[in-house]
Design an enzyme around this catalytic site. Sequence first.
Site, short mmCIF file in Angstrom:
data_model
loop_
_atom_site.label_atom_id
_atom_site.label_comp_id
_atom_site.label_asym_id
_atom_site.label_seq_id
_atom_site.Cartn_x
_atom_site.Cartn_y
_atom_site.Cartn_z
CG ASP A 13 1.56 1.64 -0.19
OD1 ASP A 13 1.53 1.28 0.99
OD2 ASP A 13 2.64 1.96 -0.77
CG HIS A 18 -0.32 1.96 8.07
ND1 HIS A 18 0.58 2.49 8.97
CD2 HIS A 18 0.37 1.10 7.29
CE1 HIS A 18 1.77 1.96 8.74
NE2 HIS A 18 1.66 1.10 7.73
CG HIS A 45 -0.28 -2.48 4.30
ND1 HIS A 45 0.53 -1.83 3.40
CD2 HIS A 45 0.30 -2.31 5.52
CE1 HIS A 45 1.57 -1.29 4.04
NE2 HIS A 45 1.45 -1.58 5.33
CB VAL A 59 4.28 5.20 8.14
CG1 VAL A 59 3.54 6.48 8.51
CG2 VAL A 59 5.04 5.39 6.82
#
Length: 114
Positions: free
Chosen positions: A31, A100, A102, A96
Amino acid sequence: MSEDTLFSKIIRREIPADIVYEDELCLAFRDIAPQAPTHILVIPKKPIPALSEAQEADKALLGHLLLAVGEIAQQQKLDTGYRVVINTGEDGGQTVFHLHMHLLGGRSLSWPPG
Ligand code: AMP
């Protein structure tokens, strides 16, 4: 066809990223604004906009992503634990719109999140 995001550009190597893992179905990279000593994003190459838009046909892909996260955590030596987060939609804090996960670790993480 979903909207192209910056993560699709990372998959196509159109913008740079610090890639730590790749296989035929997913990509993982650090990230750009890390919230922990280890902060990696794991994304499917298929551009699913959000978890809320995943379909029955994505079941195997979602399982694959979770197993990849576990493998990456091992590679990153997050032996004392880690957290996996999927921000979803506006209230979930998603910014976004390409699904995804994290992967956060390298420090003790508090609960509940903000
Ligand atoms: P979310 O808020 O859950 O949608 O997460 C999006 C994440 O993407 C944030 O943690 C951002 O710091 C991260 N991010 C945005 N642009 C980039 C980039 N070019 N490379 C790596 N991570 C990024």
